[in-house]
Design an enzyme around this catalytic site. Structure first.
Site, PDB file in Angstrom:
ATOM      1  N   MET A  74      -1.520   7.042   3.382  1.00  0.00           N
ATOM      2  CA  MET A  74      -1.613   7.377   1.987  1.00  0.00           C
ATOM      3  C   MET A  74      -1.073   6.376   0.996  1.00  0.00           C
ATOM      4  O   MET A  74      -1.129   7.081  -0.220  1.00  0.00           O
ATOM      5  CB  MET A  74      -1.244   8.971   1.635  1.00  0.00           C
ATOM      6  CG  MET A  74      -1.762   9.827   3.096  1.00  0.00           C
ATOM      7  SD  MET A  74      -3.653   9.683   2.970  1.00  0.00           S
ATOM      8  CE  MET A  74      -3.709  10.707   4.433  1.00  0.00           C
ATOM      9  N   CYS A  75      -0.387   5.533   1.306  1.00  0.00           N
ATOM     10  CA  CYS A  75       0.201   4.631   0.282  1.00  0.00           C
ATOM     11  C   CYS A  75      -0.985   3.544  -0.432  1.00  0.00           C
ATOM     12  O   CYS A  75      -1.798   3.185   0.526  1.00  0.00           O
ATOM     13  CB  CYS A  75       1.186   3.826   0.693  1.00  0.00           C
ATOM     14  SG  CYS A  75       2.824   4.442   0.900  1.00  0.00           S
ATOM     15  N   HIS A  76      -0.891   3.763  -1.766  1.00  0.00           N
ATOM     16  CA  HIS A  76      -1.801   2.958  -2.171  1.00  0.00           C
ATOM     17  C   HIS A  76      -1.518   1.498  -2.100  1.00  0.00           C
ATOM     18  O   HIS A  76      -0.559   0.978  -2.489  1.00  0.00           O
ATOM     19  CB  HIS A  76      -2.007   3.152  -3.670  1.00  0.00           C
ATOM     20  CG  HIS A  76      -2.314   4.490  -4.196  1.00  0.00           C
ATOM     21  ND1 HIS A  76      -1.598   5.765  -4.054  1.00  0.00           N
ATOM     22  CD2 HIS A  76      -3.636   5.014  -4.263  1.00  0.00           C
ATOM     23  CE1 HIS A  76      -2.446   6.673  -4.130  1.00  0.00           C
ATOM     24  NE2 HIS A  76      -3.772   6.304  -4.477  1.00  0.00           N
ATOM     25  N   MET A 112       8.178   3.785  -1.868  1.00  0.00           N
ATOM     26  CA  MET A 112       7.880   3.588  -0.693  1.00  0.00           C
ATOM     27  C   MET A 112       7.964   2.246  -0.407  1.00  0.00           C
ATOM     28  O   MET A 112       8.313   1.605   0.712  1.00  0.00           O
ATOM     29  CB  MET A 112       6.488   3.919  -0.326  1.00  0.00           C
ATOM     30  CG  MET A 112       6.468   5.589  -0.205  1.00  0.00           C
ATOM     31  SD  MET A 112       7.791   6.538   0.639  1.00  0.00           S
ATOM     32  CE  MET A 112       7.574   5.782   2.275  1.00  0.00           C
ATOM     33  N   GLU A 113       7.616   1.423  -1.362  1.00  0.00           N
ATOM     34  CA  GLU A 113       7.473  -0.121  -0.813  1.00  0.00           C
ATOM     35  C   GLU A 113       8.823  -0.831  -0.746  1.00  0.00           C
ATOM     36  O   GLU A 113       9.258  -1.289   0.183  1.00  0.00           O
ATOM     37  CB  GLU A 113       6.857  -0.888  -2.096  1.00  0.00           C
ATOM     38  CG  GLU A 113       5.357  -0.728  -2.259  1.00  0.00           C
ATOM     39  CD  GLU A 113       4.692   0.606  -2.350  1.00  0.00           C
ATOM     40  OE1 GLU A 113       3.564   0.733  -2.185  1.00  0.00           O
ATOM     41  OE2 GLU A 113       5.382   1.488  -2.690  1.00  0.00           O
ATOM     42  N   ASP A 127      17.111  -7.372  15.145  1.00  0.00           N
ATOM     43  CA  ASP A 127      16.178  -8.120  16.125  1.00  0.00           C
ATOM     44  C   ASP A 127      16.808  -9.469  16.576  1.00  0.00           C
ATOM     45  O   ASP A 127      16.949  -9.924  17.668  1.00  0.00           O
ATOM     46  CB  ASP A 127      14.859  -8.225  15.527  1.00  0.00           C
ATOM     47  CG  ASP A 127      14.027  -9.120  16.577  1.00  0.00           C
ATOM     48  OD1 ASP A 127      13.864  -8.737  17.812  1.00  0.00           O
ATOM     49  OD2 ASP A 127      13.367  -9.957  16.198  1.00  0.00           O
TER      50      ASP A 127
END
Length: 157
Positions: A74-76, A112-113, A127
């Site tokens: 749902m993120c654009h 969100m980004e 990692d």
């Protein structure tokens, strides 16, 4: 409060932002990674077998920021105008704080980004030195600041 990602039948949907006025939007997120002294020294002294850890984490954070809509439903897809990543050494932990600033002029925010970029950058550090310390802890991934849009500014207190 109504959830915006559900339609009248409670089915998932992407929010329609086409009627929103474009504004300049900025979001800053940060998080930390705590590790053993041995792992910290390897990173700071650029002795990791996989290469330069912090520089690689910055590149990964930028890539993670750009690829957020591929990872989070749902993120654009956004036309980001700027992504800045900073890594701060925290010798007292020992560990690092990674911050991502995302910016654009558009119809939806970039929180969100910034959060995704921060998470990916920290995971990259993990990692690259996990052979030395599998007990590293990623924590406090959080939104620090956001501006723009109808909801206005937010500053973590």
């Amino acid at each position: 409060m109504t959830l915006t990602h559900l339609d009248e039948k409670d089915h998932p949907k992407m929010v329609d932002v086409s009627d929103k006025t474009p504004t300049t939007r900025v979001a800053i997120a940060s998080g930390t990674i705590t590790m053993s002294q041995e792992a910290y020294d390897v990173v700071v002294n650029e002795k990791a077998k996989k290469g330069p850890v912090l520089q690689t984490a910055i590149i990964a954070a930028i890539q993670g920021t750009k690829r957020t809509p591929e990872l989070i439903p749902m993120c654009h897809p956004l036309l980001l105008s700027s992504i800045h990543c900073d890594v701060e050494e925290l010798p007292a932990l020992p560990g690092f704080k990674l911050s991502v600033t995302a910016k654009l002029t558009g119809q939806t925010g970039v929180e969100m980004e910034a959060l995704t970029g921060t998470s990916i950058g920290l995971l990259t550090i993990y990692d690259m030195v996990k052979a030395i310390d599998k007990g590293m802890v990623i924590s406090n991934v959080q939104l620090e600041f956001k501006s723009g849009g109808k909801s206005g500014n937010y500053v973590r207190s």
